[in-house]
Scaffold this active site. Structure first.
Site, PDB file in Angstrom:
ATOM      1  CD  GLU A 175      -3.095  -1.096   2.112  1.00  0.00           C
ATOM      2  OE1 GLU A 175      -2.897  -0.505   3.187  1.00  0.00           O
ATOM      3  OE2 GLU A 175      -4.175  -1.632   1.820  1.00  0.00           O
ATOM      4  CD  GLU A 380      -3.790  -6.213   2.343  1.00  0.00           C
ATOM      5  OE1 GLU A 380      -4.668  -5.568   2.961  1.00  0.00           O
ATOM      6  OE2 GLU A 380      -2.577  -6.006   2.470  1.00  0.00           O
TER       7      GLU A 380
HETATM    8  C1  BG6 Z   1      -4.484  -3.092   4.603  1.00  0.00           C
HETATM    9  C2  BG6 Z   1      -3.147  -3.529   5.124  1.00  0.00           C
HETATM   10  O1  BG6 Z   1      -4.553  -1.732   4.743  1.00  0.00           O
HETATM   11  O2  BG6 Z   1      -5.625  -3.470   5.246  1.00  0.00           O
HETATM   12  C3  BG6 Z   1      -3.195  -4.667   6.111  1.00  0.00           C
HETATM   13  O3  BG6 Z   1      -2.262  -3.833   4.078  1.00  0.00           O
HETATM   14  C4  BG6 Z   1      -4.394  -4.493   7.005  1.00  0.00           C
HETATM   15  O4  BG6 Z   1      -1.977  -4.691   6.798  1.00  0.00           O
HETATM   16  C5  BG6 Z   1      -5.642  -4.556   6.146  1.00  0.00           C
HETATM   17  O5  BG6 Z   1      -4.463  -5.392   8.048  1.00  0.00           O
HETATM   18  C6  BG6 Z   1      -6.956  -4.505   6.908  1.00  0.00           C
HETATM   19  O6  BG6 Z   1      -6.945  -3.418   7.773  1.00  0.00           O
HETATM   20  P1  BG6 Z   1      -7.251  -3.588   9.311  1.00  0.00           P
HETATM   21  O7  BG6 Z   1      -7.010  -2.281   9.892  1.00  0.00           O
HETATM   22  O8  BG6 Z   1      -8.654  -4.039   9.397  1.00  0.00           O
HETATM   23  O9  BG6 Z   1      -6.292  -4.618   9.795  1.00  0.00           O
END
Ligand code: BG6
Length: 482
Positions: A175, A380
């Protein structure tokens, strides 16, 4: 059958959110190791070193450092083709600036990759996932310092050489565009830690944010990424090296032309500023207007321009959780989610306020593919939710299955439209620490881990309903989503 043969189905994690073992076998501190737990309403704190009054969730996390063999077997049982994970830089170079690596760290990841190989799982490795060695933050000021490029390249050279033949897919920075966001972005993305000993971490503008430092840091990361792509191809021509962008599908809040322009601006800045540099090898023409508006100066020397042009990535990867709406109306501005904006009355939100929008994924895939025409990968996507364990130990996470199913359906449409989509690694395939809030309560996994926000629990693993569902999805190559 929409999904091509060899589609990379799998899951994703980051070392600092799942590994634990924060000081074992020679590992140094990394920036997340000095970040406390928080909640949706209580921000995490970043502290100068470890303070006794706080709980630091990365220290044990879900202890994958000691459970990786069993965890990778569970990934294998689901049929994963790909496991996206990160190497924790401070396990390899404890302070970040050593000339020689920590051999125990090297051997740990070799065992992890061998375990993947035994399960027929292709690892995809993020070199830097919000986990800068704290030494580079404390002693050099993080990525705003040009020297970080050489430290990063030494690290990248070391691991790409050590794991040649075991790892073919690499992502240079997680990111990377989060550095465009004030506060949290500077700390997580740039390792630029506030000077006070104990600071609540907020998003957006805050008194310790430094836009010039963020833009410098980002420029240095672009150069490091481009050099890493060139180097990675030299080390092994089989290597495929991608960028990783926090995907921001953004709609105008209304058809008021001012809102349409606000949405265009947000898409460009959040998605295409970094995408253009990493995929096309040059800053977009409008970067200058952005720098002017932000009151920053970015010096791109002819040598820098040549480096960027030579180090274009092989594929574009991104995270996608939610969409946002842009508005020119200052009154509505604060009603959105983590990406800001005006909220969207057509969408439901997760318990953590993230707008759930599968169609936004299709919109994003089409926009990005139209622009870049390189293979895309969703590295993701997932739902952070509270899971309840029934008396018999089962976990019925139908809401997670619904979320994933609807997103996968949109991927199918994109592929039918001609988008070259390489794969999908669902985020947090095993429960892990939330990056934004530092909680365990915000769970994403197919695999439940018995651990709570205060660090209590047996760390036992169990399969949620979504585990069995995803296994079927992979077995049928996306044909069976029931
Ligand atoms: C992304 C990141 O922003 O979102 C992860 O690359 C992160 O590291 C994921 O865990 C989900 O966000 P969160 O805050 O729910 O863990």
């Amino acid at each position: 059958m929409a999904f091509p043969d060899g589609f990379l189905w799998g899951g994703a994690t980051a070392a600092n959110q799942c590994e634990g073992g924060y000081n074992e076998d020679g590992k140094g501190l990394s920036v997340p190791d000095i970040m406390t737990g928080g909640t949706v309403s209580e921000p995490r704190h970043i502290t100068d070193g470890i303070l006794p009054q706080y709980h630091y969730p990365s220290h044990e996390a879900v202890d994958m450092y000691h459970h990786y063999l069993d965890d990778i077997k569970l990934f294998g049982e689901m049929g994963f083709k790909c496991y996206r994970m990160s190497i924790n830089w401070s396990r390899i170079f404890p302070n970040g600036d050593e000339a020689e690596p920590n051999q125990a760290g090297i051997e740990f990841y070799r065992r992890v990759f061998q375990a993947c190989q035994e399960q027929g799982i292709e690892p995809m490795v993020t070199l830097s996932h919000y986990e800068l060695p704290y030494g580079l933050s404390k002693n050099y000021g993080g990525w705003k310092n040009l020297k970080l490029i050489d430290f990063y390249l030494n690290y990248a050279r070391t691991v790409m050489t050590e794991y040649k033949g075991l790892v073919r897919y690499w992502l240079t920075f997680n990111e990377i565009n989060c550095l465009l966001m004030g506060g949290f972005g500077g700390v997580m993305g740039g390792g630029m830690v506030p000077e006070a000993t104990d600071t609540p971490m907020t998003f957006g503008n805050c008194d310790w944010d430094d836009p010039q430092a963020r833009f410098d840091a980002l420029h240095h990361q672009f150069l490091a990424s481009a050099k890493c792509v060139t180097l990675g191809h030299q080390i092994d021509p089989q290597n495929k090296i991608g960028c990783m962008i926090a995907g921001n599908a953004c709609y105008p809040h209304t058809c008021n032309p001012a809102d349409v322009l606000a949405a265009q601006k947000q898409q460009r800045e959040m998605n295409f500023y970094c995408g253009d540099v990493q995929v096309r090898g040059a800053y977009p023409a409008w970067a200058r207007s952005l720098w002017r508006r932000e009151g920053v100066h970015v010096e791109v020397s002819p040598e820098d321009a040549a480096t960027l042009a030579a180090g274009k990535v092989d594929f574009y990867s991104f995270s996608y959780y939610m969409s946002a709406t842009a508005t020119a109306d200052p009154v509505l501005l604060e009603q959105g989610n983590i990406f800001g904006g005006a909220g969207n009355e057509y969408l439901k939100k997760s318990d953590w306020g993230w707008a759930i929008d599968p169609v936004g994924l299709l919109y994003y895939l089409e926009e990005v593919y139209d622009r870049y025409q390189v293979p895309l990968m969703i590295v993701e996507n997932g739902l952070g939710a509270v899971d309840e364990v029934e008396a018999d130990g089962s976990i019925h996470d139908g809401y997670r299955i619904d979320y994933l199913r609807e997103h996968i359906k949109q991927m199918e449409i994109a592929i039918e439209d001609g988008v070259d989509l390489m794969g999908y690694t669902m985020w947090g395939c095993i429960d892990l620490v939330s990056a934004s809030t530092g909680e365990m309560k915000k769970r994403y996994g197919f695999i439940y881990v018995d651990k709570d926000n205060d660090g209590n629990g047996t760390l036992a693993r169990s399969r949620k309903d979504s585990f069995f569902w995803y296994k079927k999805v992979i077995e049928s190559n996306g044909a069976d989503l029931a």
